[in-house]
Enzyme design. Sequence first.
Site, PDB file in Angstrom:
ATOM      1  N   CYS A  83       0.712   2.555  -8.033  1.00 34.42           N
ATOM      2  CA  CYS A  83      -0.207   1.721  -7.018  1.00 34.42           C
ATOM      3  C   CYS A  83      -0.798   2.796  -6.077  1.00 34.42           C
ATOM      4  CB  CYS A  83       0.348   0.510  -6.603  1.00 34.42           C
ATOM      5  SG  CYS A  83       1.699   0.737  -5.355  1.00 34.42           S
ATOM      6  N   HIS A 135       3.742  -2.449  -2.250  1.00 34.44           N
ATOM      7  CA  HIS A 135       2.503  -2.646  -3.320  1.00 34.44           C
ATOM      8  C   HIS A 135       1.275  -2.493  -2.407  1.00 34.44           C
ATOM      9  CE1 HIS A 135       0.691  -2.950  -7.096  1.00 34.44           C
ATOM     10  NE2 HIS A 135       0.012  -4.160  -6.752  1.00 34.44           N
ATOM     11  N   HIS A 147      -5.784  -2.583  -8.518  1.00 38.92           N
ATOM     12  CA  HIS A 147      -4.527  -2.224  -8.147  1.00 38.92           C
ATOM     13  C   HIS A 147      -3.689  -1.770  -9.639  1.00 38.92           C
ATOM     14  CE1 HIS A 147      -2.015  -5.829  -9.438  1.00 38.92           C
ATOM     15  NE2 HIS A 147      -3.161  -6.708  -9.287  1.00 38.92           N
TER      16      HIS A 147
END
Length: 174
Positions: A83, A135, A147
Site C-alpha cells: 500500500c 493501511h 489502494h
Amino acid sequence: MKWTYLLIFGAAIGVLTLGACGSSKKTNQRSSKHANTSVQSKFATKLGVSAASIKNERLYVFIDQWEGVPYAFGGVSKSGVDCSGFVSNLYRDVYQKQLPRTTSELAKKSKKVSKSNLKEGDLVFFDINGKKTSHVGVYLQNNKFVHASTSKGVIVSDLTNPYYQKAFSRGGKL
C-alpha cells in the site's frame, strides 16, 4: 540525366516519408486522446461521477496502468506492490512529490483531514486488524479511493463499504 531522375525520385521519397510520419503522428495523437477519453469514461463509471469531473488525466491513467498489480509486502514495482509503495509511486509520478516509504511515516507527515473534507489526492488511513494506521490509499471522488489491497492487489474501493467504514482512521493532506 540519371542524376536528375535520382534527385527527383529521392525528393519524392522524402516527401512521402515526411507525410507518412506526420499522419502517423496525428493518428497517435488521436489514439492518445481517445485512450484518455476511454480512461476518463472508465473511471467516471467506476466512481459514479460525470466524465467531466475526471480532470486529472495523469492520475487516472496512472491508476489504469497499475490496477490489478498484485500485492507484495515491501513491493514497489508492477510485479508486486504494497500500500505505501503504491502511494509513493503514485505521488512521485502524478504529483512529482517524494514521500516517506511507510504508512506510519506518511501518517506523521500528513495533516489530518476529516472524511467529509477529503479531496482528490488526499491520503486515507485505516486501522486494519487493530493495528493503528496500518493501511493507506489515495482518495479519488465520491467516497472512492485507490489502494493496494492484500487480497486483490491495486483496486478502487468504496469508503462506504462496511469493512472500510469500520477500519477508517482518518484522512491526510500532504
